[in-house]
Design a protein around this motif. Structure first.
Motif, PDB file in Angstrom:
ATOM      1  N   GLY A  21       0.609 -18.573  24.830  1.00  0.00           N
ATOM      2  CA  GLY A  21       1.981 -18.895  24.459  1.00  0.00           C
ATOM      3  C   GLY A  21       2.841 -19.396  25.599  1.00  0.00           C
ATOM      4  N   ASP A  22       2.444 -19.126  26.850  1.00  0.00           N
ATOM      5  CA  ASP A  22       3.231 -19.589  27.997  1.00  0.00           C
ATOM      6  C   ASP A  22       3.241 -21.118  28.043  1.00  0.00           C
ATOM      7  N   GLU A  23       4.387 -21.692  28.381  1.00  0.00           N
ATOM      8  CA  GLU A  23       4.494 -23.138  28.575  1.00  0.00           C
ATOM      9  C   GLU A  23       4.464 -23.370  30.086  1.00  0.00           C
ATOM     10  N   GLU A  75       4.233 -31.294  28.440  1.00  0.00           N
ATOM     11  CA  GLU A  75       4.316 -29.944  27.871  1.00  0.00           C
ATOM     12  C   GLU A  75       2.903 -29.437  27.636  1.00  0.00           C
ATOM     13  N   ALA A  76       2.684 -28.149  27.903  1.00  0.00           N
ATOM     14  CA  ALA A  76       1.366 -27.555  27.658  1.00  0.00           C
ATOM     15  C   ALA A  76       1.522 -26.068  27.377  1.00  0.00           C
ATOM     16  N   HIS A  77       0.983 -25.631  26.247  1.00  0.00           N
ATOM     17  CA  HIS A  77       1.031 -24.220  25.852  1.00  0.00           C
ATOM     18  C   HIS A  77      -0.354 -23.602  26.011  1.00  0.00           C
ATOM     19  N   VAL A  78      -0.385 -22.478  26.701  1.00  0.00           N
ATOM     20  CA  VAL A  78      -1.633 -21.814  27.065  1.00  0.00           C
ATOM     21  C   VAL A  78      -2.215 -21.014  25.909  1.00  0.00           C
ATOM     22  N   ARG A  79      -3.569 -21.044  25.798  1.00  0.00           N
ATOM     23  CA  ARG A  79      -4.308 -20.149  24.911  1.00  0.00           C
ATOM     24  C   ARG A  79      -5.766 -20.156  25.329  1.00  0.00           C
ATOM     25  N   PRO A  80      -6.360 -19.166  25.875  1.00  0.00           N
ATOM     26  CA  PRO A  80      -5.802 -17.846  26.129  1.00  0.00           C
ATOM     27  C   PRO A  80      -5.299 -17.658  27.561  1.00  0.00           C
ATOM     28  N   THR A  81      -5.707 -18.550  28.501  1.00  0.00           N
ATOM     29  CA  THR A  81      -5.309 -18.342  29.893  1.00  0.00           C
ATOM     30  C   THR A  81      -5.250 -19.660  30.647  1.00  0.00           C
ATOM     31  N   CYS A  82      -4.539 -19.624  31.749  1.00  0.00           N
ATOM     32  CA  CYS A  82      -4.517 -20.724  32.717  1.00  0.00           C
ATOM     33  C   CYS A  82      -4.416 -20.063  34.083  1.00  0.00           C
ATOM     34  N   GLU A  83      -5.358 -20.389  34.957  1.00  0.00           N
ATOM     35  CA  GLU A  83      -5.398 -19.818  36.301  1.00  0.00           C
ATOM     36  C   GLU A  83      -4.972 -20.896  37.289  1.00  0.00           C
TER      37      GLU A  83
END
Length: 143
Positions: free
Chosen positions: A20-22, A110-118
């Motif tokens: 959900g993080d942008e 714009e980019a919404h994370v699912r499930p993670t971004c490192e």
């Protein structure tokens, strides 16, 4: 988003984005809170949504190139943070991979994370400032 400073000199941070993080908005807010100016970053992960752009030379602005509303791999995200009018600005390019193996790339809008971004962020020794380039109309890093 969770984060941890992993080195002091130069400052290096590990940022872990969650579902959900942008990315762009949270990264800009993080840079503001940490007082970061000139920095660079790289990341991998997965997304549920990405809006990619390209620079329209005639219009002198970024325009949407493609919007992907599906589970995609974030194959590469690289960029920088520099000050423009005293505020941190995120400039990044990304490449994403779809289920069928095709790749799409462009300027991060714009980019919404699912499930993670490192993401690993490294502060530059000297702050970099962006100024408007009259020919392109873009805020570009001035050395």
């Amino acid at each position: 988003m969770r984060w941890k400073q992993v080195e002091q000199k130069p400052k290096v941070f590990a940022l872990i984005f969650e579902t959900g993080d942008e990315i762009a908005a949270e990264l800009k807010q993080f840079a503001k809170e940490q007082g970061l100016g000139g920095s660079s970053f790289k990341a991998i992960g997965a997304l549920s949504h990405a809006k990619l752009g390209w620079f329209n030379w005639e219009a002198k602005k970024y325009e949407p190139a493609s919007v992907l509303n599906e589970q995609i791999e974030l194959l590469s995200l690289i960029g920088d943070i520099a000050l423009k009018d005293g505020e941190p600005q995120v400039h990044a390019h990304l490449v994403v991979g779809r289920k069928d193996g095709t790749a799409h790339g462009g300027h991060l809008l714009e980019a919404h994370v699912r499930p993670t971004c490192e993401l690993i962020l490294t502060e530059s020794p000297a702050h970099l400032e962006k100024k408007i380039d009259p020919e392109s109309g873009l805020a570009l890093i001035q050395i």
